[in-house]
Write a protein that holds these residues in place. Structure first.
Motif, PDB file in Angstrom:
ATOM      1  N   PHE A  77       0.829  -1.209   0.000  1.00 42.26           N
ATOM      2  CA  PHE A  77       0.000   0.000   0.000  1.00 42.26           C
ATOM      3  C   PHE A  77       0.864   1.260   0.000  1.00 42.26           C
ATOM      4  N   GLY A  78       1.880   1.292   0.861  1.00 45.11           N
ATOM      5  CA  GLY A  78       2.767   2.451   0.915  1.00 45.11           C
ATOM      6  C   GLY A  78       3.486   2.689  -0.398  1.00 45.11           C
ATOM      7  N   VAL A  79       3.869   1.600  -1.066  1.00 50.03           N
ATOM      8  CA  VAL A  79       4.535   1.723  -2.359  1.00 50.03           C
ATOM      9  C   VAL A  79       3.573   2.247  -3.416  1.00 50.03           C
ATOM     10  N   LEU A  80       2.363   1.712  -3.452  1.00 46.35           N
ATOM     11  CA  LEU A  80       1.402   2.088  -4.484  1.00 46.35           C
ATOM     12  C   LEU A  80       0.950   3.543  -4.373  1.00 46.35           C
ATOM     13  N   VAL A  81       0.865   4.057  -3.145  1.00 40.19           N
ATOM     14  CA  VAL A  81       0.418   5.438  -2.959  1.00 40.19           C
ATOM     15  C   VAL A  81       1.300   6.410  -3.743  1.00 40.19           C
ATOM     16  N   VAL A  82       2.606   6.142  -3.748  1.00 40.91           N
ATOM     17  CA  VAL A  82       3.536   6.986  -4.500  1.00 40.91           C
ATOM     18  C   VAL A  82       3.761   6.429  -5.898  1.00 40.91           C
ATOM     19  N   GLY A  83       3.975   5.123  -5.996  1.00 40.07           N
ATOM     20  CA  GLY A  83       4.339   4.506  -7.268  1.00 40.07           C
ATOM     21  C   GLY A  83       3.290   4.630  -8.345  1.00 40.07           C
ATOM     22  N   ASN A  84       2.008   4.604  -7.969  1.00 40.75           N
ATOM     23  CA  ASN A  84       0.947   4.731  -8.970  1.00 40.75           C
ATOM     24  C   ASN A  84       1.027   6.061  -9.712  1.00 40.75           C
ATOM     25  N   GLU A  85       1.407   7.106  -9.002  1.00 40.01           N
ATOM     26  CA  GLU A  85       1.494   8.420  -9.635  1.00 40.01           C
ATOM     27  C   GLU A  85       2.626   8.473 -10.653  1.00 40.01           C
ATOM     28  N   TYR A  86       3.725   7.793 -10.352  1.00 43.70           N
ATOM     29  CA  TYR A  86       4.844   7.786 -11.295  1.00 43.70           C
ATOM     30  C   TYR A  86       4.561   6.879 -12.493  1.00 43.70           C
ATOM     31  N   SER A  87       3.944   5.736 -12.259  1.00 46.98           N
ATOM     32  CA  SER A  87       3.673   4.812 -13.359  1.00 46.98           C
ATOM     33  C   SER A  87       2.611   5.349 -14.304  1.00 46.98           C
ATOM     34  N   SER A  88       1.675   6.147 -13.778  1.00 42.49           N
ATOM     35  CA  SER A  88       0.600   6.696 -14.608  1.00 42.49           C
ATOM     36  C   SER A  88       0.924   8.073 -15.183  1.00 42.49           C
ATOM     37  N   GLY A  89       1.983   8.717 -14.673  1.00 46.54           N
ATOM     38  CA  GLY A  89       2.320  10.068 -15.104  1.00 46.54           C
ATOM     39  C   GLY A  89       1.552  11.147 -14.353  1.00 46.54           C
ATOM     40  N   MET A  90       0.705  10.731 -13.413  1.00 46.40           N
ATOM     41  CA  MET A  90      -0.094  11.686 -12.641  1.00 46.40           C
ATOM     42  C   MET A  90       0.776  12.581 -11.767  1.00 46.40           C
ATOM     43  N   ILE A  91       2.009  12.168 -11.492  1.00 44.94           N
ATOM     44  CA  ILE A  91       2.882  12.962 -10.645  1.00 44.94           C
ATOM     45  C   ILE A  91       3.145  14.338 -11.248  1.00 44.94           C
ATOM     46  N   ARG A  92       3.137  14.429 -12.577  1.00 46.46           N
ATOM     47  CA  ARG A  92       3.349  15.731 -13.222  1.00 46.46           C
ATOM     48  C   ARG A  92       2.208  16.684 -12.888  1.00 46.46           C
ATOM     49  N   VAL A  93       0.996  16.165 -12.888  1.00 46.43           N
ATOM     50  CA  VAL A  93      -0.171  16.983 -12.536  1.00 46.43           C
ATOM     51  C   VAL A  93      -0.093  17.388 -11.064  1.00 46.43           C
ATOM     52  N   SER A  94       0.301  16.446 -10.219  1.00 52.19           N
ATOM     53  CA  SER A  94       0.391  16.731  -8.787  1.00 52.19           C
ATOM     54  C   SER A  94       1.413  17.821  -8.508  1.00 52.19           C
ATOM     55  N   LEU A  95       2.576  17.750  -9.171  1.00 52.22           N
ATOM     56  CA  LEU A  95       3.620  18.745  -8.948  1.00 52.22           C
ATOM     57  C   LEU A  95       3.256  20.095  -9.546  1.00 52.22           C
ATOM     58  N   ALA A  96       2.471  20.079 -10.620  1.00 50.56           N
ATOM     59  CA  ALA A  96       2.012  21.340 -11.192  1.00 50.56           C
ATOM     60  C   ALA A  96       1.011  22.011 -10.259  1.00 50.56           C
ATOM     61  N   ALA A  97       0.170  21.209  -9.609  1.00 54.73           N
ATOM     62  CA  ALA A  97      -0.828  21.762  -8.689  1.00 54.73           C
ATOM     63  C   ALA A  97      -0.209  22.157  -7.356  1.00 54.73           C
ATOM     64  N   VAL A  98       0.815  21.396  -6.918  1.00 56.25           N
ATOM     65  CA  VAL A  98       1.484  21.681  -5.642  1.00 56.25           C
ATOM     66  C   VAL A  98       2.989  21.758  -5.910  1.00 56.25           C
ATOM     67  N   PRO A  99       3.486  22.917  -6.328  1.00 56.01           N
ATOM     68  CA  PRO A  99       4.920  23.050  -6.668  1.00 56.01           C
ATOM     69  C   PRO A  99       5.854  22.800  -5.490  1.00 56.01           C
ATOM     70  N   LYS A 100       5.389  23.060  -4.272  1.00 54.24           N
ATOM     71  CA  LYS A 100       6.221  22.826  -3.098  1.00 54.24           C
ATOM     72  C   LYS A 100       6.230  21.330  -2.804  1.00 54.24           C
ATOM     73  N   ARG A 101       7.307  20.696  -3.174  1.00 50.66           N
ATOM     74  CA  ARG A 101       7.354  19.236  -3.130  1.00 50.66           C
ATOM     75  C   ARG A 101       7.347  18.693  -1.701  1.00 50.66           C
ATOM     76  N   GLY A 102       7.907  19.452  -0.780  1.00 52.21           N
ATOM     77  CA  GLY A 102       7.841  19.036   0.611  1.00 52.21           C
ATOM     78  C   GLY A 102       6.414  19.011   1.115  1.00 52.21           C
ATOM     79  N   THR A 103       5.626  19.985   0.700  1.00 49.12           N
ATOM     80  CA  THR A 103       4.214  20.029   1.084  1.00 49.12           C
ATOM     81  C   THR A 103       3.454  18.845   0.503  1.00 49.12           C
ATOM     82  N   LEU A 104       3.768  18.503  -0.735  1.00 48.96           N
ATOM     83  CA  LEU A 104       3.108  17.372  -1.381  1.00 48.96           C
ATOM     84  C   LEU A 104       3.408  16.072  -0.643  1.00 48.96           C
ATOM     85  N   LEU A 105       4.681  15.839  -0.329  1.00 49.59           N
ATOM     86  CA  LEU A 105       5.068  14.602   0.343  1.00 49.59           C
ATOM     87  C   LEU A 105       4.531  14.558   1.767  1.00 49.59           C
ATOM     88  N   ALA A 106       4.558  15.694   2.452  1.00 48.08           N
ATOM     89  CA  ALA A 106       4.045  15.739   3.822  1.00 48.08           C
ATOM     90  C   ALA A 106       2.544  15.468   3.859  1.00 48.08           C
TER      91      ALA A 106
END
Length: 254
Positions: A77-106
């Motif tokens: 579960f912990g792996v999929l929460v982050v890994g799904n975003e990278y495998s699907s490319g959704m991480i680009r949308v997430s970083l565009a919406a939340v540029p502060k990466r520390g805030t996103l991870l927190a």
């Protein structure tokens, strides 16, 4: 780093709308409770051969025996929460919406912590209550010394393992690679090394070996630390993984 309610809500929405993440949490509950119940039933029917006369029988710890496999689902579960975003490319949308990466991870970590704590508490209490019912005359109660600590500690331990897996995946940016490292480590390498005389002293400080001490009422006489100190060691591994994930996320593009 500030964590806004909007970012927390978005992370919660992403987690609850992905079927694979829900399935892994359900699997963690079912596997832990089911296997624990089976082992408790076997222990009760074959108690003389199951119990070790040299140490007290730990009824509470026996009711968490299924966590050996259930924790693997929490790791996934912990792996999929982050890994799904990278495998699907959704991480680009997430970083565009939340540029502060520390805030996103927190924010992601806080949502995961809250969710796994709820599931973990439900799993630990159900496992304990069902296990004690199946242990019959060999059972214990929540009011017995250190038992409530073990039950609550089991949930905390599951949550920490999940956050550790999340942090490792944030460092590696790849769910297959993360699973390829974490699953063999927790399922094979750590248990094997903890049984090898020349290296078990070091293996005691692995996150799973240290953190799982909290689930036992009786501690080994030669233990170098207590149950809460063991959980603290596990928490230090989590902090290191999350800090590493933050540093990699800050320096590398999606």
């Amino acid at each position: 780093m500030a964590v806004s309610p909007a970012v927390l809500l978005s992370e919660w929405t992403k987690i609850r709308t992905v079927r694979s993440t829900a399935v892994t949490l359900i699997a963690a509950f079912v596997v832990t409770v089911g296997l624990s119940a089976l082992i408790c039933a076997v222990a009760n029917s074959n108690f003389d051969s199951f119990a070790d006369s040299s140490t007290p029988f730990d009824a509470a710890s026996t009711s968490f025996a299924g966590m050996v496999l259930g924790q693997l689902a929490v790791i996934v579960f912990g792996v999929l929460v982050v890994g799904n975003e990278y495998s699907s490319g959704m991480i680009r949308v997430s970083l565009a919406a939340v540029p502060k990466r520390g805030t996103l991870l927190a924010s992601k970590s806080l949502v995961v912590l809250g969710l796994v704590l709820v599931v973990g508490l439900l799993t630990s209490f159900v496992s304990f209550l069902l296990g004690q019912a199946l242990l019959g005359s060999h059972s214990t109660t929540l009011g017995a010394p250190h038992v409530l600590r073990a039950v609550i500690g089991a949930a905390l331990y599951m949550a920490l393992l999940c956050l550790f897996s999340l942090g490792v995946t944030a460092m590696l940016h790849h769910q297959t690679l993360s699973l390829g490292i974490l699953m063999p480590f927790f399922f094979l390498i750590s248990p094997i090394l903890s049984s090898v005389p020349k290296v078990k002293t070091v293996a005691r400080y692995f996150p799973d070996q240290a953190g799982s001490r909290i689930t036992s009422v009786y501690q080994p006489a030669d233990a170098p630390y207590g149950p809460w100190a063991g959980l603290g060691i596990c928490a230090l591994w989590v902090v290191a993984a999350l800090v590493g994930g933050w540093l990699v996320l800050r320096r590398r593009d999606a």
